[in-house]
Design an enzyme around this catalytic site. Structure first.
Site, PDB file in Angstrom:
ATOM      1  N   GLY A 234      -0.243  -7.800 -10.696  1.00  0.00           N
ATOM      2  CA  GLY A 234       1.141  -7.958 -11.133  1.00  0.00           C
ATOM      3  C   GLY A 234       2.018  -6.768 -10.800  1.00  0.00           C
ATOM      4  N   LEU A 235       1.637  -6.003  -9.776  1.00  0.00           N
ATOM      5  CA  LEU A 235       2.375  -4.790  -9.417  1.00  0.00           C
ATOM      6  C   LEU A 235       3.188  -4.956  -8.136  1.00  0.00           C
ATOM      7  CD1 LEU A 235      -0.408  -2.163 -10.255  1.00  0.00           C
ATOM      8  CD2 LEU A 235       1.449  -2.966 -11.721  1.00  0.00           C
ATOM      9  N   GLY A 236       3.361  -6.184  -7.682  1.00  0.00           N
ATOM     10  CA  GLY A 236       4.246  -6.447  -6.547  1.00  0.00           C
ATOM     11  C   GLY A 236       3.696  -6.016  -5.206  1.00  0.00           C
ATOM     12  N   GLU A 283       8.632 -12.969   1.601  1.00  0.00           N
ATOM     13  CA  GLU A 283       8.152 -13.397   0.291  1.00  0.00           C
ATOM     14  C   GLU A 283       8.252 -14.915   0.118  1.00  0.00           C
ATOM     15  OE1 GLU A 283       7.443 -11.017  -3.121  1.00  0.00           O
ATOM     16  OE2 GLU A 283       6.230 -11.179  -1.316  1.00  0.00           O
ATOM     17  N   ASP A 294      10.798  -8.499  -7.076  1.00  0.00           N
ATOM     18  CA  ASP A 294       9.787  -7.567  -6.564  1.00  0.00           C
ATOM     19  C   ASP A 294      10.249  -6.898  -5.281  1.00  0.00           C
ATOM     20  OD1 ASP A 294       8.304  -8.427  -8.688  1.00  0.00           O
ATOM     21  OD2 ASP A 294       6.561  -9.043  -7.535  1.00  0.00           O
TER      22      ASP A 294
END
Length: 534
Positions: A234-236, A283, A294
């Site tokens: 979940g940290l992009g 993305e 993000d």
């Protein structure tokens, strides 16, 4: 790169579209000025977008009296030169959600901020005879090469399909996506279905951008990526790759000016918006309908406040340009989490207890807005324990509200317990919860002894800890990929980061040491960023 090349600036005006395609090294200072749109202007006038001429200024051509003699000739009289670019590197940060998890799904505000864990992309231009493009991501065991001339350029360059670097692309063209599919079919055929899908998504995203922005005359290249960001936490991480790829291609096309220390903030923001737009295209290929948050954080750094009240429209994104750099402890629980499962859990709870859960979500929203207001106050001091305590208390409240929604996890609560026991700072989950990561805002002056003791306990219990910074720089460039960091090789022009060194760097520590961010000293000499502070 020769001295002659390093001091040459060329500019080709696009007569048909009225847009200049700047043919220049982005780090060379010339007598020309930026026009605010990322293009160079002639020192004593403006480039005429319909002139169809190429202007070349070089310190190697004089009139015999030591005065520069510009050479101007019609562009059709000679073939444009395509000298090899030096090897260069692009870097972009990961992100964490600081406030507003889950509430943001229900139309409330959230804040996401950059962290100093980053992805690094090394771009190597091949000789003119090498007509291949290679994507190499050793961290996920991806290595694939295409012949440039065999790619579907005709489809992408058709007048009804062609996109330019200044275009805004908000949806993918199904025909273009279909044209790429045959070039993904033979990727990683020996890998598991799940890993192969990851590889094909990464390759498809790259090809869509490469074919949209480039042309068949594009030089052969190798794009090699290493990352210090945990994947799937979940940290992009995918957004950092998107931003690195976007910036690299736009730099190769010479459509970006800067970054440089004297660049006005407005011009820098225009440049990063261009990078951000194409990162969003990358993305979209992977995620279908991403929020865009993000890639926005990975591009501009600092932080953003975002809110989406209508899922038929893009979110409202407000950059927090002056978000301060804050000391952060990031802990990965190493527990797999499902964002979709946790989001569905909260939705079901809200359906069952609409007023109660609605009030909790409203409270999360108020915490988010209060934190944004606090950070933007002139008297907020990152060195003051009182200021950090106020912010930390809001993080504690936010976490408590998320716990009441049932999205924490015993492993996350254990981190809070260990941090609180040492009195190190204020901890909350970040992201969807149910596992994943926690973030801790560190108190000023925490002793090394306490941090070491905490690290030992976390190691013993199977956690992974990262001491990082919140709210740091966005996309950065090292051009050429040479560091000067106080070593002996500085006398010989610095240490070149070549492909072999990059591939052989061991783990996060090895990568960070190689690229010049080892030991918490920040980016070393050579790295440049588009500064966006107000």
């Amino acid at each position: 790169m020769t001295q002659r090349m390093m001091n040459t600036v060329g500019f080709h005006a696009d007569a048909e579209h009225g847009h200049g395609h700047g043919q220049f090294n982005p780090y060379i200072s010339s007598n020309g000025n930026s026009n605010g749109n990322g293009h160079l202007q002639e020192p004593n006038g403006h480039l005429n977008g319909s002139s169809g001429v190429t202007l070349t200024l070089t310190n190697g051509t004089t009139n015999g009296n030591g005065v520069l003699k510009p050479v101007s000739r019609p562009s059709h009289d000679r073939r444009k030169s395509t000298p090899m670019m030096p090897t260069f590197m692009v870097s972009a940060p990961g992100k964490v959600i600081v406030f507003g998890e889950h509430a943001v799904v229900h139309g409330k505000a959230a804040i996401a901020a950059a962290i100093s864990l980053r992805s690094y992309l090394l771009v190597t231009t091949l000789s003119k005879s090498r007509r291949t493009v290679t994507l190499r991501f050793p961290d996920i065991d991806l290595n694939h090469t295409w012949n440039i001339d065999s790619l579907p350029w005709d489809t992408f360059s058709h007048p009804s399909k062609k996109k330019y670097y200044y275009d805004l692309v908000t949806t993918l063209d199904p025909e273009l996506v279909a044209a790429i599919q045959p070039f993904l079919a033979n990727i990683s055929t020996d890998k598991s279905p799940d890993l192969r899908k990851v590889h094909q998504n990464s390759a498809g995203s790259f090809l869509y951008m490469f074919l949209s922005l480039g042309s068949q005359s594009f030089p052969g290249c190798q794009y090699t990526l290493r990352s210090t960001i945990p994947i799937g936490a979940g940290l992009g991480s995918s957004a950092t790759i998107a931003v690195c790829m976007s910036a690299a291609l736009l730099l190769q096309l010479r459509t970006l000016s800067g970054p440089h220390p004297d660049q006005p903030a407005d011009e820098a923001r225009l440049q990063i918006e261009r990078i951000n737009r194409w990162a969003f295209v990358y993305e979209m290929f992977i995620h279908g309908n991403p929020s865009g948050v993000d890639n926005t954080v990975a591009t501009q750094g600092k932080a953003v406040e975002f809110q989406r009240t209508d899922y038929n429209k893009p979110p409202t994104v407000r950059p927090l340009w002056d978000f301060p750099e804050l000391p952060l402890l990031l802990v990965d629980t190493k527990t797999p989490k499902s964002t979709a499962f946790e989001v569905a859990k909260v939705a079901k709870l809200r359906e069952k207890h609409p007023k109660l859960v609605g009030a909790i979500l409203d409270s999360v929203h108020k915490v988010t807005k209060s934190s944004a207001d606090m950070i933007e106050q002139l008297d907020f001091d990152t060195n003051s324990e009182e200021s950090l305590k106020e912010l930390g208390e809001l993080m504690t409240i936010n976490h408590g509200l998320l716990v009441s929604l049932g999205v924490s996890h015993p492993r996350l609560e254990r981190v809070r317990e260990l941090v609180d026991h040492e009195g190190i700072g204020w901890t909350k989950l970040t992201g969807a919860g149910g596992g994943g990561c926690s973030i801790t805002l560190l108190r000023p002056g925490v002793s090394r002894e306490k941090l070491d003791r905490l690290e030992q306990r976390l190691d013993e219990e199977g956690y992974e800890k990262f001491e990082t910074t919140l709210g740091g720089d966005g996309v950065g460039v090292l051009w050429p990929a040479v560091l000067k960091n106080g070593m002996d090789e500085d006398h010989e022009g610095g240490m070149e980061i070549d492909l072999d060194k990059f591939l052989s760097a061991q783990g996060n520590e090895g990568v960070e040491k190689l690229v010049g961010v080892h030991g918490g000293v920040g980016e070393r000499e050579g790295w440049k960023f588009w500064r966006v502070e107000s």
